[in-house]
Design a protein around this motif. Structure first.
Motif, mmCIF file in Angstrom:
data_model
loop_
_atom_site.group_PDB
_atom_site.id
_atom_site.type_symbol
_atom_site.label_atom_id
_atom_site.label_comp_id
_atom_site.label_asym_id
_atom_site.label_seq_id
_atom_site.Cartn_x
_atom_site.Cartn_y
_atom_site.Cartn_z
ATOM 1 N N PRO A 32 0.846 -1.192 0.000
ATOM 2 C CA PRO A 32 0.000 0.000 0.000
ATOM 3 C C PRO A 32 0.888 1.251 0.000
ATOM 4 C CG PRO A 32 -0.762 -1.556 1.631
ATOM 5 C CD PRO A 32 0.572 -2.061 1.149
ATOM 6 N N VAL A 50 -3.587 3.974 -1.430
ATOM 7 C CA VAL A 50 -4.016 3.034 -2.470
ATOM 8 C C VAL A 50 -3.419 1.671 -2.159
ATOM 9 C CG1 VAL A 50 -2.094 3.705 -4.001
ATOM 10 C CG2 VAL A 50 -4.144 2.612 -4.966
ATOM 11 N N GLY A 51 -4.227 0.632 -2.331
ATOM 12 C CA GLY A 51 -3.758 -0.714 -2.095
ATOM 13 C C GLY A 51 -3.009 -1.262 -3.301
ATOM 14 N N ARG A 52 -2.820 -2.576 -3.313
ATOM 15 C CA ARG A 52 -2.139 -3.199 -4.442
ATOM 16 C C ARG A 52 -2.894 -2.928 -5.734
ATOM 17 N NH1 ARG A 52 -1.118 -9.289 -2.058
ATOM 18 N NH2 ARG A 52 -0.374 -8.646 -0.010
ATOM 19 N N SER A 53 -4.202 -2.925 -5.622
ATOM 20 C CA SER A 53 -5.049 -2.640 -6.773
ATOM 21 C C SER A 53 -5.518 -1.193 -6.710
ATOM 22 C CB SER A 53 -6.270 -3.559 -6.766
ATOM 23 O OG SER A 53 -7.242 -3.096 -7.666
ATOM 24 N N THR A 55 -8.208 -0.084 -7.386
ATOM 25 C CA THR A 55 -9.611 0.014 -6.971
ATOM 26 C C THR A 55 -9.746 0.114 -5.462
ATOM 27 O OG1 THR A 55 -9.821 -2.402 -6.965
ATOM 28 C CG2 THR A 55 -10.397 -1.261 -9.000
ATOM 29 N N SER A 56 -8.665 -0.128 -4.743
ATOM 30 C CA SER A 56 -8.680 -0.015 -3.287
ATOM 31 C C SER A 56 -8.071 1.313 -2.888
ATOM 32 C CB SER A 56 -7.879 -1.165 -2.655
ATOM 33 O OG SER A 56 -8.444 -2.406 -2.977
ATOM 34 N N THR A 57 -8.924 2.254 -2.544
ATOM 35 C CA THR A 57 -8.453 3.583 -2.168
ATOM 36 C C THR A 57 -9.238 4.099 -0.971
ATOM 37 O OG1 THR A 57 -9.974 4.652 -3.721
ATOM 38 C CG2 THR A 57 -7.742 4.203 -4.516
ATOM 39 N N MET A 58 -8.589 4.939 -0.192
ATOM 40 C CA MET A 58 -9.232 5.596 0.946
ATOM 41 C C MET A 58 -8.726 7.024 0.988
ATOM 42 S SD MET A 58 -8.800 2.612 3.820
ATOM 43 C CE MET A 58 -9.409 3.655 5.112
ATOM 44 N N TYR A 102 -3.137 -2.785 4.093
ATOM 45 C CA TYR A 102 -3.815 -1.656 3.458
ATOM 46 C C TYR A 102 -4.763 -1.009 4.459
ATOM 47 C CZ TYR A 102 -7.551 0.556 0.769
ATOM 48 O OH TYR A 102 -8.496 1.430 0.303
ATOM 49 N N GLY A 103 -4.908 0.314 4.345
ATOM 50 C CA GLY A 103 -5.904 0.999 5.146
ATOM 51 C C GLY A 103 -5.354 1.732 6.349
#
Length: 123
Positions: A32, A50-53, A55-58, A102-103
């Motif tokens: 991340p 952002v995570g590995r993908s 599409t994973s965002t915060m 992630y997160g």
């Protein structure tokens, strides 16, 4: 291992900037990656992760809907597109990577840091 942030500058209220953070020395494709910012006298503040993908965002509530974080794993680079900038967005922006999950929004959990790039938003 190095993270090199770039793209900061002076912009008027309502303007846009895109920050880049290029990693070298190892691949961060499975890590991340995040952006933080800091103003003098205040603690470093989480902006986005952002995570590995992609599409994973915060996002922090203060930037949600205005900033977009993305990554290009082939280029080992993470980006922060900043739109509708406000004077309160003025800060030194740092990119970071974590070996943790992630997160995470706390800067102490990030292991690798870029040198920072200054964003100044004039009113």
């Amino acid at each position: 291992v190095q993270l090199q942030a770039s793209g900061g500058g002076l912009v008027q209220t309502g303007g846009s900037l895109t920050l880049s953070c290029a990693a070298s020395g190892r691949s961060f494709s499975s890590s991340p990656m995040a952006w933080f910012r800091q103003v003098p006298g205040k603690e470093r503040e989480f902006v986005a992760v952002v995570g590995r993908s992609v599409t994973s965002t915060m996002y922090a509530d203060s930037v949600k809907g205005r900033f977009t974080i993305s990554r290009d794993n082939a280029k080992n680079t993470v980006y922060l597109q900043m739109n509708s900038l406000k004077p309160e967005d003025t800060a030194v922006y740092y990119c970071a990577a974590t070996a943790g999950p992630y997160g995470v929004r706390t800067y102490e959990r990030y292991n690798y840091w870029g040198q920072g790039t200054l964003v100044t938003v004039s009113s």
